[in-house]
Design a protein around this motif. Sequence first.
Motif, PDB file in Angstrom:
ATOM      1  N   ASP A  81      46.292  32.486  46.803  1.00  0.00           N
ATOM      2  CA  ASP A  81      45.335  31.346  46.097  1.00  0.00           C
ATOM      3  C   ASP A  81      44.260  31.054  47.181  1.00  0.00           C
ATOM      4  O   ASP A  81      43.007  30.795  46.668  1.00  0.00           O
ATOM      5  CB  ASP A  81      45.952  29.873  45.686  1.00  0.00           C
ATOM      6  N   TRP A  82      44.622  30.935  48.451  1.00  0.00           N
ATOM      7  CA  TRP A  82      43.563  30.678  49.261  1.00  0.00           C
ATOM      8  C   TRP A  82      42.551  31.912  49.618  1.00  0.00           C
ATOM      9  O   TRP A  82      41.476  31.873  50.555  1.00  0.00           O
ATOM     10  CB  TRP A  82      44.177  30.042  50.776  1.00  0.00           C
ATOM     11  N   CYS A  83      42.769  33.158  49.214  1.00  0.00           N
ATOM     12  CA  CYS A  83      42.219  34.224  49.793  1.00  0.00           C
ATOM     13  C   CYS A  83      41.134  34.752  48.882  1.00  0.00           C
ATOM     14  O   CYS A  83      41.033  34.869  47.676  1.00  0.00           O
ATOM     15  CB  CYS A  83      43.253  35.534  49.456  1.00  0.00           C
ATOM     16  N   GLY A  84      39.863  34.577  49.670  1.00  0.00           N
ATOM     17  CA  GLY A  84      38.506  34.872  48.903  1.00  0.00           C
ATOM     18  C   GLY A  84      38.386  36.187  48.380  1.00  0.00           C
ATOM     19  O   GLY A  84      38.112  36.260  47.101  1.00  0.00           O
ATOM     20  N   PRO A  85      38.897  37.372  48.739  1.00  0.00           N
ATOM     21  CA  PRO A  85      38.776  38.480  48.208  1.00  0.00           C
ATOM     22  C   PRO A  85      40.016  38.669  46.986  1.00  0.00           C
ATOM     23  O   PRO A  85      39.337  39.250  45.855  1.00  0.00           O
ATOM     24  CB  PRO A  85      39.321  39.640  49.198  1.00  0.00           C
ATOM     25  N   CYS A  86      41.037  37.968  47.281  1.00  0.00           N
ATOM     26  CA  CYS A  86      41.847  37.738  45.820  1.00  0.00           C
ATOM     27  C   CYS A  86      41.169  37.092  44.803  1.00  0.00           C
ATOM     28  O   CYS A  86      41.292  37.504  43.674  1.00  0.00           O
ATOM     29  CB  CYS A  86      43.145  36.955  46.286  1.00  0.00           C
ATOM     30  N   LYS A  87      40.480  35.903  45.224  1.00  0.00           N
ATOM     31  CA  LYS A  87      39.677  35.375  44.030  1.00  0.00           C
ATOM     32  C   LYS A  87      38.591  36.222  43.229  1.00  0.00           C
ATOM     33  O   LYS A  87      38.447  36.185  42.313  1.00  0.00           O
ATOM     34  CB  LYS A  87      39.161  34.203  44.385  1.00  0.00           C
ATOM     35  N   MET A  88      38.098  37.040  44.197  1.00  0.00           N
ATOM     36  CA  MET A  88      37.130  37.965  43.507  1.00  0.00           C
ATOM     37  C   MET A  88      37.628  39.026  42.734  1.00  0.00           C
ATOM     38  O   MET A  88      37.240  39.458  41.704  1.00  0.00           O
ATOM     39  CB  MET A  88      36.212  38.676  44.709  1.00  0.00           C
ATOM     40  N   LEU A  89      38.994  39.419  43.143  1.00  0.00           N
ATOM     41  CA  LEU A  89      39.637  40.502  42.405  1.00  0.00           C
ATOM     42  C   LEU A  89      40.111  40.107  41.144  1.00  0.00           C
ATOM     43  O   LEU A  89      40.300  40.729  40.233  1.00  0.00           O
ATOM     44  CB  LEU A  89      40.554  41.190  43.320  1.00  0.00           C
ATOM     45  N   SER A  90      40.546  38.788  40.905  1.00  0.00           N
ATOM     46  CA  SER A  90      41.337  38.535  39.879  1.00  0.00           C
ATOM     47  C   SER A  90      40.474  38.596  38.496  1.00  0.00           C
ATOM     48  O   SER A  90      40.953  39.134  37.396  1.00  0.00           O
ATOM     49  CB  SER A  90      41.655  36.955  39.928  1.00  0.00           C
ATOM     50  N   PRO A  91      39.224  38.345  38.318  1.00  0.00           N
ATOM     51  CA  PRO A  91      38.645  38.562  37.167  1.00  0.00           C
ATOM     52  C   PRO A  91      38.536  39.888  36.745  1.00  0.00           C
ATOM     53  O   PRO A  91      38.341  40.340  35.787  1.00  0.00           O
ATOM     54  CB  PRO A  91      37.371  37.951  37.221  1.00  0.00           C
ATOM     55  N   VAL A  92      38.079  40.893  37.747  1.00  0.00           N
ATOM     56  CA  VAL A  92      38.256  42.130  37.621  1.00  0.00           C
ATOM     57  C   VAL A  92      39.349  42.734  36.990  1.00  0.00           C
ATOM     58  O   VAL A  92      39.464  43.715  36.234  1.00  0.00           O
ATOM     59  CB  VAL A  92      37.919  42.877  39.065  1.00  0.00           C
ATOM     60  N   LEU A  93      40.770  42.345  37.397  1.00  0.00           N
ATOM     61  CA  LEU A  93      41.845  42.766  36.851  1.00  0.00           C
ATOM     62  C   LEU A  93      42.287  42.275  35.599  1.00  0.00           C
ATOM     63  O   LEU A  93      42.516  43.082  34.754  1.00  0.00           O
ATOM     64  CB  LEU A  93      43.022  42.109  37.904  1.00  0.00           C
ATOM     65  N   GLN A  94      41.647  41.088  35.117  1.00  0.00           N
ATOM     66  CA  GLN A  94      41.807  40.384  34.007  1.00  0.00           C
ATOM     67  C   GLN A  94      40.839  41.339  32.908  1.00  0.00           C
ATOM     68  O   GLN A  94      41.298  41.748  31.780  1.00  0.00           O
ATOM     69  CB  GLN A  94      41.182  39.226  33.753  1.00  0.00           C
ATOM     70  N   GLU A  95      39.628  41.794  33.193  1.00  0.00           N
ATOM     71  CA  GLU A  95      38.854  42.781  32.474  1.00  0.00           C
ATOM     72  C   GLU A  95      39.269  44.053  32.469  1.00  0.00           C
ATOM     73  O   GLU A  95      39.335  44.656  31.212  1.00  0.00           O
ATOM     74  CB  GLU A  95      37.584  42.951  33.115  1.00  0.00           C
ATOM     75  N   LEU A  96      40.013  44.617  33.377  1.00  0.00           N
ATOM     76  CA  LEU A  96      40.796  45.931  33.276  1.00  0.00           C
ATOM     77  C   LEU A  96      41.949  45.678  32.390  1.00  0.00           C
ATOM     78  O   LEU A  96      42.134  46.670  31.362  1.00  0.00           O
ATOM     79  CB  LEU A  96      41.442  46.257  34.624  1.00  0.00           C
ATOM     80  N   GLN A  97      42.513  44.701  32.423  1.00  0.00           N
ATOM     81  CA  GLN A  97      43.890  44.459  31.321  1.00  0.00           C
ATOM     82  C   GLN A  97      43.497  44.380  29.930  1.00  0.00           C
ATOM     83  O   GLN A  97      44.120  45.076  29.120  1.00  0.00           O
ATOM     84  CB  GLN A  97      44.762  43.082  31.795  1.00  0.00           C
ATOM     85  N   LYS A  98      42.393  43.765  29.721  1.00  0.00           N
ATOM     86  CA  LYS A  98      41.776  43.533  28.550  1.00  0.00           C
ATOM     87  C   LYS A  98      41.452  45.322  27.876  1.00  0.00           C
ATOM     88  O   LYS A  98      41.527  45.513  26.837  1.00  0.00           O
ATOM     89  CB  LYS A  98      40.548  42.758  28.240  1.00  0.00           C
ATOM     90  N   GLU A  99      40.415  45.802  28.817  1.00  0.00           N
ATOM     91  CA  GLU A  99      40.073  47.098  28.278  1.00  0.00           C
ATOM     92  C   GLU A  99      40.924  48.148  28.204  1.00  0.00           C
ATOM     93  O   GLU A  99      40.818  49.094  27.537  1.00  0.00           O
ATOM     94  CB  GLU A  99      38.975  47.614  29.480  1.00  0.00           C
ATOM     95  N   TYR A 100      42.026  48.105  29.079  1.00  0.00           N
ATOM     96  CA  TYR A 100      43.239  49.244  29.048  1.00  0.00           C
ATOM     97  C   TYR A 100      44.424  48.542  28.059  1.00  0.00           C
ATOM     98  O   TYR A 100      45.659  48.871  28.376  1.00  0.00           O
ATOM     99  CB  TYR A 100      43.536  49.567  30.459  1.00  0.00           C
ATOM    100  N   ASP A 101      44.058  47.662  27.472  1.00  0.00           N
ATOM    101  CA  ASP A 101      45.003  46.896  26.604  1.00  0.00           C
ATOM    102  C   ASP A 101      46.193  47.945  25.988  1.00  0.00           C
ATOM    103  O   ASP A 101      46.150  48.956  25.204  1.00  0.00           O
ATOM    104  CB  ASP A 101      44.496  46.023  25.344  1.00  0.00           C
ATOM    105  N   GLY A 102      47.497  47.650  26.605  1.00  0.00           N
ATOM    106  CA  GLY A 102      48.531  48.448  25.908  1.00  0.00           C
ATOM    107  C   GLY A 102      48.728  49.698  26.553  1.00  0.00           C
ATOM    108  O   GLY A 102      49.673  50.498  26.702  1.00  0.00           O
TER     109      GLY A 102
END
Length: 162
Positions: A81-102
């Motif tokens: 939770d304290w990691c800056g690059p991790c926070k930047m990556l999180s929305p990217v992963l959410q977008e990829l999860q939605k775009e590659y759904d299933g």
Amino acid sequence: MRKFKYPLIIGILLISAVTYALTSQESSIEIETTTASASDDAGGVIHLNAQSFKQYVFDYEKNQTWKYEGKVPAILDFYADWCGPCKMLSPVLQELQKEYDGKIQVYKINTDKERELASTFGIRSLPTIVFVPLEGDPQAAMGFRPKTDMETMIKEILKVEK
């Protein structure tokens, strides 16, 4: 000498009671974090603990060689939770999860809460992103990656098209 005897005994009892209360509180916190189950956030990304990791990804206690338990290729995000690059990556992963759904599944593992799991897999840099194909060995990448790089790795490592 008798004057000091009772305050000393009372002090020892108080210290013992406080120590007992603190150690029992730490034990209950530890139990809570180890019995948590997989949770799905709004983007379809699933948060794992050690127990759910063994169920959905790999049971490292039973198997000596890699055997992925999933039905679709996966991306594992070891983060804090304290990691800056991790926070930047999180929305990217959410977008990829939605775009590659299933077609893929994104899993997140909080290394502060799942220290044993992070240690078992030798996680030393955050974020560590592990690409898990259906066949073959997983491949790891360290640090933040832009969405275009992630899409390239999904295509090349996971063999998945949009």
